[in-house]
Design a protein around this motif. Structure first.
Motif, PDB file in Angstrom:
ATOM      1  N   LEU A 270       0.787  -1.230   0.000  1.00  0.00           N
ATOM      2  CA  LEU A 270       0.000   0.000   0.000  1.00  0.00           C
ATOM      3  C   LEU A 270       0.822   1.285   0.000  1.00  0.00           C
ATOM      4  CD1 LEU A 270      -2.825  -0.923   2.569  1.00  0.00           C
ATOM      5  CD2 LEU A 270      -2.883  -1.066   0.071  1.00  0.00           C
ATOM      6  N   PHE A 271       2.107   1.222   0.359  1.00  0.00           N
ATOM      7  CA  PHE A 271       2.879   2.448   0.569  1.00  0.00           C
ATOM      8  C   PHE A 271       4.120   2.479  -0.322  1.00  0.00           C
ATOM      9  CE2 PHE A 271       0.691   1.326   4.490  1.00  0.00           C
ATOM     10  CZ  PHE A 271       0.020   2.503   4.794  1.00  0.00           C
ATOM     11  N   ASN A 272       4.588   3.696  -0.641  1.00  0.00           N
ATOM     12  CA  ASN A 272       5.831   3.805  -1.406  1.00  0.00           C
ATOM     13  C   ASN A 272       7.033   3.570  -0.491  1.00  0.00           C
ATOM     14  OD1 ASN A 272       6.343   6.225  -0.036  1.00  0.00           O
ATOM     15  ND2 ASN A 272       5.709   7.532  -1.745  1.00  0.00           N
ATOM     16  N   LEU A 273       8.220   3.515  -1.069  1.00  0.00           N
ATOM     17  CA  LEU A 273       9.405   3.057  -0.359  1.00  0.00           C
ATOM     18  C   LEU A 273       9.709   3.881   0.883  1.00  0.00           C
ATOM     19  CD1 LEU A 273      11.807   1.098  -0.293  1.00  0.00           C
ATOM     20  CD2 LEU A 273      13.062   2.720  -1.719  1.00  0.00           C
ATOM     21  N   ARG A 274       9.771   5.199   0.730  1.00  0.00           N
ATOM     22  CA  ARG A 274      10.168   6.013   1.881  1.00  0.00           C
ATOM     23  C   ARG A 274       9.115   5.947   2.991  1.00  0.00           C
ATOM     24  NH1 ARG A 274       9.644  12.411   0.080  1.00  0.00           N
ATOM     25  NH2 ARG A 274       7.370  12.496  -0.162  1.00  0.00           N
ATOM     26  N   THR A 275       7.860   5.826   2.619  1.00  0.00           N
ATOM     27  CA  THR A 275       6.790   5.759   3.618  1.00  0.00           C
ATOM     28  C   THR A 275       6.790   4.418   4.331  1.00  0.00           C
ATOM     29  OG1 THR A 275       5.487   7.277   2.260  1.00  0.00           O
ATOM     30  CG2 THR A 275       4.316   6.073   3.978  1.00  0.00           C
ATOM     31  N   ARG A 276       7.207   3.344   3.639  1.00  0.00           N
ATOM     32  CA  ARG A 276       7.340   2.054   4.305  1.00  0.00           C
ATOM     33  C   ARG A 276       8.342   2.142   5.450  1.00  0.00           C
ATOM     34  NH1 ARG A 276       8.332  -0.887  -1.265  1.00  0.00           N
ATOM     35  NH2 ARG A 276       9.597  -2.329  -0.041  1.00  0.00           N
ATOM     36  N   GLY A 277       9.449   2.859   5.220  1.00  0.00           N
ATOM     37  CA  GLY A 277      10.432   3.054   6.288  1.00  0.00           C
ATOM     38  C   GLY A 277       9.846   3.852   7.441  1.00  0.00           C
ATOM     39  N   LEU A 278       9.110   4.909   7.119  1.00  0.00           N
ATOM     40  CA  LEU A 278       8.488   5.724   8.162  1.00  0.00           C
ATOM     41  C   LEU A 278       7.451   4.907   8.935  1.00  0.00           C
ATOM     42  CD1 LEU A 278       8.120   8.530   9.472  1.00  0.00           C
ATOM     43  CD2 LEU A 278       6.329   8.966   7.756  1.00  0.00           C
ATOM     44  N   ASN A 279       6.665   4.108   8.233  1.00  0.00           N
ATOM     45  CA  ASN A 279       5.672   3.263   8.899  1.00  0.00           C
ATOM     46  C   ASN A 279       6.326   2.335   9.913  1.00  0.00           C
ATOM     47  OD1 ASN A 279       3.666   4.414   7.367  1.00  0.00           O
ATOM     48  ND2 ASN A 279       3.417   2.669   5.986  1.00  0.00           N
ATOM     49  N   ASN A 280       7.494   1.818   9.564  1.00  0.00           N
ATOM     50  CA  ASN A 280       8.188   0.907  10.472  1.00  0.00           C
ATOM     51  C   ASN A 280       8.636   1.608  11.748  1.00  0.00           C
ATOM     52  OD1 ASN A 280       7.964  -1.537   9.175  1.00  0.00           O
ATOM     53  ND2 ASN A 280       9.778  -1.206   7.918  1.00  0.00           N
ATOM     54  N   VAL A 281       8.982   2.880  11.644  1.00  0.00           N
ATOM     55  CA  VAL A 281       9.325   3.640  12.843  1.00  0.00           C
ATOM     56  C   VAL A 281       8.166   3.570  13.830  1.00  0.00           C
ATOM     57  CG1 VAL A 281       9.810   5.941  13.753  1.00  0.00           C
ATOM     58  CG2 VAL A 281      10.909   5.186  11.630  1.00  0.00           C
ATOM     59  N   PHE A 282       6.959   3.752  13.318  1.00  0.00           N
ATOM     60  CA  PHE A 282       5.779   3.752  14.191  1.00  0.00           C
ATOM     61  C   PHE A 282       5.321   2.343  14.542  1.00  0.00           C
ATOM     62  CE2 PHE A 282       5.776   8.015  12.470  1.00  0.00           C
ATOM     63  CZ  PHE A 282       5.390   8.774  13.568  1.00  0.00           C
ATOM     64  N   TYR A 283       5.529   1.380  13.643  1.00  0.00           N
ATOM     65  CA  TYR A 283       5.161  -0.013  13.934  1.00  0.00           C
ATOM     66  C   TYR A 283       5.951  -0.530  15.129  1.00  0.00           C
ATOM     67  CZ  TYR A 283       4.411  -5.042  13.031  1.00  0.00           C
ATOM     68  OH  TYR A 283       4.092  -6.380  13.129  1.00  0.00           O
ATOM     69  N   TRP A 284       7.262  -0.330  15.089  1.00  0.00           N
ATOM     70  CA  TRP A 284       8.100  -0.802  16.199  1.00  0.00           C
ATOM     71  C   TRP A 284       7.973   0.109  17.409  1.00  0.00           C
ATOM     72  CZ3 TRP A 284       8.787  -5.506  15.114  1.00  0.00           C
ATOM     73  CH2 TRP A 284       9.036  -5.929  13.807  1.00  0.00           C
ATOM     74  N   GLY A 285       7.683   1.389  17.191  1.00  0.00           N
ATOM     75  CA  GLY A 285       7.393   2.270  18.325  1.00  0.00           C
ATOM     76  C   GLY A 285       6.122   1.845  19.046  1.00  0.00           C
ATOM     77  N   ARG A 343      -2.668  -1.648  -9.861  1.00  0.00           N
ATOM     78  CA  ARG A 343      -3.882  -0.837  -9.901  1.00  0.00           C
ATOM     79  C   ARG A 343      -4.026   0.017  -8.639  1.00  0.00           C
ATOM     80  NH1 ARG A 343      -6.732  -5.663 -12.415  1.00  0.00           N
ATOM     81  NH2 ARG A 343      -7.332  -6.273 -10.291  1.00  0.00           N
ATOM     82  N   ILE A 344      -3.087  -0.165  -7.689  1.00  0.00           N
ATOM     83  CA  ILE A 344      -3.122   0.603  -6.448  1.00  0.00           C
ATOM     84  C   ILE A 344      -2.152   1.773  -6.545  1.00  0.00           C
ATOM     85  CG2 ILE A 344      -2.642   0.539  -3.964  1.00  0.00           C
ATOM     86  CD1 ILE A 344      -3.425  -2.344  -3.931  1.00  0.00           C
ATOM     87  N   ARG A 345      -2.619   2.956  -6.240  1.00  0.00           N
ATOM     88  CA  ARG A 345      -1.729   4.116  -6.161  1.00  0.00           C
ATOM     89  C   ARG A 345      -1.028   4.071  -4.804  1.00  0.00           C
ATOM     90  NH1 ARG A 345      -1.883   9.258  -4.056  1.00  0.00           N
ATOM     91  NH2 ARG A 345      -4.023   8.935  -3.302  1.00  0.00           N
ATOM     92  N   LEU A 346       0.295   3.878  -4.838  1.00  0.00           N
ATOM     93  CA  LEU A 346       1.037   3.744  -3.598  1.00  0.00           C
ATOM     94  C   LEU A 346       0.935   5.019  -2.767  1.00  0.00           C
ATOM     95  CD1 LEU A 346       4.247   1.864  -4.819  1.00  0.00           C
ATOM     96  CD2 LEU A 346       2.211   0.918  -3.735  1.00  0.00           C
ATOM     97  N   LEU A 347       0.640   4.835  -1.485  1.00  0.00           N
ATOM     98  CA  LEU A 347       0.424   5.964  -0.589  1.00  0.00           C
ATOM     99  C   LEU A 347       1.742   6.544  -0.098  1.00  0.00           C
ATOM    100  CD1 LEU A 347      -2.467   4.431   1.533  1.00  0.00           C
ATOM    101  CD2 LEU A 347      -2.685   6.165  -0.272  1.00  0.00           C
ATOM    102  N   ASP A 348       1.791   7.845   0.014  1.00  0.00           N
ATOM    103  CA  ASP A 348       2.922   8.559   0.595  1.00  0.00           C
ATOM    104  C   ASP A 348       2.442   9.192   1.900  1.00  0.00           C
ATOM    105  OD1 ASP A 348       5.780   9.663  -0.008  1.00  0.00           O
ATOM    106  OD2 ASP A 348       4.633  11.417   0.655  1.00  0.00           O
ATOM    107  N   PHE A 349       3.388   9.434   2.820  1.00  0.00           N
ATOM    108  CA  PHE A 349       2.983  10.017   4.099  1.00  0.00           C
ATOM    109  C   PHE A 349       2.408  11.425   3.936  1.00  0.00           C
ATOM    110  CE2 PHE A 349       7.347  11.419   3.646  1.00  0.00           C
ATOM    111  CZ  PHE A 349       7.374  12.692   4.181  1.00  0.00           C
ATOM    112  N   LYS A 350       2.569  12.004   2.744  1.00  0.00           N
ATOM    113  CA  LYS A 350       1.980  13.312   2.468  1.00  0.00           C
ATOM    114  C   LYS A 350       0.626  13.205   1.769  1.00  0.00           C
ATOM    115  CE  LYS A 350       6.426  15.748   2.115  1.00  0.00           C
ATOM    116  NZ  LYS A 350       7.293  16.595   1.245  1.00  0.00           N
ATOM    117  N   SER A 351       0.084  11.977   1.718  1.00  0.00           N
ATOM    118  CA  SER A 351      -1.172  11.762   0.984  1.00  0.00           C
ATOM    119  C   SER A 351      -2.412  12.167   1.758  1.00  0.00           C
ATOM    120  CB  SER A 351      -1.291  10.286   0.581  1.00  0.00           C
ATOM    121  OG  SER A 351      -0.243   9.899  -0.276  1.00  0.00           O
ATOM    122  N   GLY A 352      -2.244  12.625   2.984  1.00  0.00           N
ATOM    123  CA  GLY A 352      -3.374  13.135   3.757  1.00  0.00           C
ATOM    124  C   GLY A 352      -4.290  12.040   4.257  1.00  0.00           C
TER     125      GLY A 352
END
Length: 465
Positions: A270-285, A343-352
């Motif tokens: 669901l997420f683009n590369l840089r956002t996957r890294g950011l998501n992991n910060v919060f997943y492990w947090g 067919r999925i538009r990868l989400l960015d952390f700036k996608s609101g």
């Protein structure tokens, strides 16, 4: 060091250990040190895995490497308790930690040559090493603390360990921040992971043998300095007939089963590369928060240890049902063909607003993981206090857990529908709750029943040792 009473295993009162937060042979310092080791090694591995596909576009190499990893892990998880009792923690951890560096290096190699063989071989070696490391970690975390503060020490370890995932998530986020269209991470990301893992390998040399670790009340974590192959082989074989271990099997099998779904098919899909890294910060947090919350429940909610355990299972069951229910609602919005055909538009952390819902779900998945595993570790730790025994119990838990994970990674490789994977994960957790309740009722002693204290009717209850 004081004179030891051979019958009780405690130091004599006149030479009792003076409490000190900085005493290296205290359970607290040793749990902090093993937390730092896991911060550097499996913490960084979790950050690498959490990006989905090991940071690559095609998940095939990562799925096959993880299948090899968890297959070997299943065997050496079960054997790890015996190996730990024979070699001691220092050598066991040193061997285990060194394999993490090789695994990260194999994906650095794959970034350039696209050959799976090295990654798969490194995955198998990491499975051996991880079996050794996690058995040692489990023995230290569950047996070193005082029996009435095991939830607190588990939360402390889990927080330090998952801080590694938080920092590790920042590495790909920072290194790939301006690569919004990239699908594979750059070399610097893998090199950063390898540096941390190397530090963790060296830090493992600071861990003491359990016979040298002394609690504040003067009791030692074990009176056994060295075991033998024959003793360990017999003890490990008996685990497969131990009704307490059999009740833990569904919880063990399911406790890592969901990782491939969450990492590849939620974060990776669901997420683009840089956002996957950011998501992991919060997943492990989120795991740090979850472990502290459930640790408080397991140690401080009731005076009765058995009641605390039952409440802990109930809290995790309610949270798990709500979170997996939210996951199902999210999963009905896309399937595997949508990902394959892009067919999925990868989400960015700036996608609101589009980003917020899946992000919160992924955060909650991390929260549930920590709550579930910390609760299971508490139950295992409540079955005994001796390191020699608990090394085998935690080894069995990790072995079964890894067998489940090996199956899960191959299920994903065979393109099983996402919703079926989610239902399986949800079902495994749900089945485990009543079995853990039964285990707590039948096997976990209240504090007034431990160490042969009277129940009040004059009956002496054998202590947990």
């Amino acid at each position: 060091m004081g004179v030891e009473d051979q019958e009780s295993g405690k130091l004599s009162p006149e030479t009792a250990v003076k409490p000190s937060l900085l005493r290296r042979n205290s359970p607290l310092i040793q749990v902090v040190l093993i937390g730092l080791v896991c911060f550097c090694c499996p913490g960084m591995f979790n950050a690498l895995s959490g990006m989905g596909a090991g940071g690559q576009v095609d998940p095939t190499a990562a799925n096959n490497a993880n299948t090899a990893l968890y297959t070997a892990f299943a065997v050496f998880g079960v054997l790890g308790g015996g190996i730990y009792n024979i070699l001691g923690p220092k050598l066991t951890l040193l061997c285990g930690c060194s394999t993490y560096v090789l695994y990260a290096g194999s994906f650095l190699y794959y970034n350039h040559y696209q050959h799976q063989a090295f990654a798969i071989a490194a995955g198998a070696l990491l499975g051996i090493g991880a079996g050794l490391l996690w058995t040692a970690q489990g023995a230290i975390m569950t047996s070193y603390p005082p029996h009435d503060r095991k939830g607190t020490y588990i939360a402390l370890f889990w927080s330090i360990f998952n801080l590694g995932g938080v920092i590790g998530g920042l590495i790909p986020f920072a290194m790939n921040f301006h690569r919004t269209e990239a699908r594979s991470v750059n070399d610097g990301t893998y090199i950063g992971f390898m540096v941390f893992m190397s530090i963790g390998t060296l830090l493992s040399l600071s861990i003491l043998h359990p016979s040298r670790v002394v609690r504040d009340d003067g009791s030692r974590c074990t009176n056994i300095k060295y075991s033998s192959v024959g003793v360990e082989a017999r003890a490990i074989s008996r685990l497969f007939l131990d009704w307490r271990m059999l009740l833990i099997v569904p919880a063990s099998w399911g406790s890592n089963f969901f990782y491939n779904y969450q990492f590849n098919n939620v974060n990776g899909a669901l997420f683009n590369l840089r956002t996957r890294g950011l998501n992991n910060v919060f997943y492990w947090g989120a795991q740090m928060i979850g472990s502290v919350l459930i640790g408080y429940v397991m140690d401080f909610s009731f005076r009765s240890r058995r009641a605390r355990g039952l409440l802990g299972v109930a809290v995790v069951a309610v949270a798990g049902t709500a979170i997996w229910g939210g996951g199902l609602a999210n999963q009905l919005g896309y399937d595997r063909s949508d990902v394959r055909l892009k067919r999925i538009r990868l989400l960015d952390f700036k996608s609101g607003g589009d980003f917020a819902g899946p992000f919160v779900l992924y955060f909650c998945y991390g929260l549930l993981d920590a709550m579930f595993q910390s609760m299971v570790y508490w139950v295992i730790g409540a079955l005994a206090d001796d390191t020699e025994i608990l090394s085998r119990f935690t080894g069995f838990y990790k072995g079964v857990q890894s067998a489940g994970a090996a199956v899960a990674w191959q299920i994903d490789s065979h393109n099983v529908p996402f919703v079926n994977e989610l239902a399986t994960n949800w079902g495994l957790m749900t089945i485990s709750y009543p079995l853990l309740v039964l285990l707590i009722v039948k096997a976990v002693k209240d504090d007034d029943e431990v160490d042969g204290k009277s129940k009040g009717d004059g009956t002496i209850v054998p202590g947990i040792h």
